[in-house]
Design an enzyme around this catalytic site. Sequence first.
Site, PDB file in Angstrom:
ATOM      1  N   SER A  95      23.812 124.495 -42.656  1.00 13.89           N
ATOM      2  CA  SER A  95      23.637 123.491 -41.610  1.00 13.89           C
ATOM      3  C   SER A  95      24.959 123.107 -40.949  1.00 13.89           C
ATOM      4  O   SER A  95      25.625 123.940 -40.370  1.00 13.89           O
ATOM      5  CB  SER A  95      22.918 122.283 -42.206  1.00 13.89           C
ATOM      6  OG  SER A  95      22.547 121.379 -41.208  1.00 13.89           O
ATOM      7  N   ASP A 237      24.319 121.660 -34.204  1.00 16.96           N
ATOM      8  CA  ASP A 237      25.004 122.006 -35.450  1.00 16.96           C
ATOM      9  C   ASP A 237      24.724 123.487 -35.756  1.00 16.96           C
ATOM     10  O   ASP A 237      24.084 124.181 -34.960  1.00 16.96           O
ATOM     11  CB  ASP A 237      24.585 121.070 -36.592  1.00 16.96           C
ATOM     12  CG  ASP A 237      23.175 121.320 -37.082  1.00 16.96           C
ATOM     13  OD1 ASP A 237      22.346 121.775 -36.278  1.00 16.96           O
ATOM     14  OD2 ASP A 237      22.903 121.078 -38.270  1.00 16.96           O
ATOM     15  N   ASP A 241      19.055 122.446 -36.060  1.00 17.30           N
ATOM     16  CA  ASP A 241      17.987 121.461 -36.246  1.00 17.30           C
ATOM     17  C   ASP A 241      18.437 120.117 -35.688  1.00 17.30           C
ATOM     18  O   ASP A 241      17.629 119.249 -35.402  1.00 17.30           O
ATOM     19  CB  ASP A 241      17.531 121.346 -37.716  1.00 17.30           C
ATOM     20  CG  ASP A 241      18.650 121.025 -38.679  1.00 17.30           C
ATOM     21  OD1 ASP A 241      19.839 121.083 -38.301  1.00 17.30           O
ATOM     22  OD2 ASP A 241      18.330 120.714 -39.849  1.00 17.30           O
TER      23      ASP A 241
END
Length: 441
Positions: A95, A237, A241
């Site tokens: 992430s 990012d 998401d």
Amino acid sequence: MKQIFGTDGVRGIVNKELTPKLVLELSMSLGTFIDGGTVAIGRDTRISGEMFKNAAISGLLSTGCKVVDLGIAPTPAINYYVRDETDAGIIITASHNPREYNGLKFVADDGIGFSREEERKVERIYSGKNFRNAEWNGTGALSIDDAIQRYKDGIKKLVNVERISKRNFKVVVDTGCGAGGIVTPSLLRELGCNVITLNGQLDGTFPKRPPEPTGEVLGDLITLVKRSGADLGVAHDGDADRVVFVDENGSFVSEDVLLAICAKNALKNRGGFFVTPVSSSLCVKDVVEQCDGELVWTPIGSIHVARKMIELGAVFGGEGNGGLIFPEHQYSRDGAMAVAKILEMICEKKMSQLVEEIPRYYNVKKKMRVIDKKGVMEKVLDNLKSNIETTDGVKIWYDDGWVLIRASGTEPIIRIYAESKSNKRANELAKDGIDLINQVS
Ligand code: MG
């Protein structure tokens, strides 16, 4: 039993904390947990992604699962695919974490990340090494599919494409060399925008900026928005998401304000439930009250928000970090969906106007190193009598703000969050929190 999953899956430094062996065995644990079935797998652009993806595929096939390889794809595109097509999913991503990290997220058949209970069950299989072992002729098959077009089509069904297209918005999009580069620039073009991409190449070394799109690292985006006279700047990012925005003047829009803008848009003229973690800003509470909506606080973590949204039939939910959940699309943080929704909103008002309409608050975040974080948290709670909330950590409500004291899940750290109408007061509240911790420890 050792806890392997953190707040958002398994994360670690590549080949130190997160190794192919760990990924292989966790994937075997997942295959055992779902007892054979079909698992979709995809990844972000990190260099080690291919290595871990192949380890995960091997592990799943050995348990007799079928595997669908989705290649590089944003996390929400994989969530969306899993919900419609498979029994589970594995996303190889760290992430927003720094470059040297990678990680795993497990997705349940409804497209949402595993609950804590499901993770505990997988951890138990992992610790016991009781893996499902397929017979020689029962190992699984691997196929390839595309998650991208159906994800984009799903988004386009939920916004007024004609109205957005007519405006010919100029948009600068900085996908930071992450997985968002596969979706957001082309989605914007399909929505009739004049698109300028920045860091649109897929490059797991993240050469231009870190994967986390904080205001401080988006200087190039801000400059380009100003110089090109764009209507909007967008940044994701590493796994897209999450999303953040820069307004038409080149000002970074705080994630709390973004959450409030989207909540207002979702709740206006109809009210309904809005779900967000206890760490979110009061500006969101103000907006929800203006719309006659009802705000429900959850523990920190998007899975908590998603599960609570389903339970309540909420109209919107999200976090103050650019993680926004649109239930009409799916119960997962959804960067590209948020971009399309914001475009629809700026058909009516400029981004800076949307920002101006949100009440202003000031936030302070501090952290303290402590030896016994659990003991300290217990004593903090013992010292407080009223106006507290214990959904996650201890939140102390004041007439003009709040302080949240919360132990980190993974580090020997206690975090102190404070918010109020002035910066001075927010700092005072944070200091109250720190004093309280010093007093009890
Ligand atoms: Mg992310």
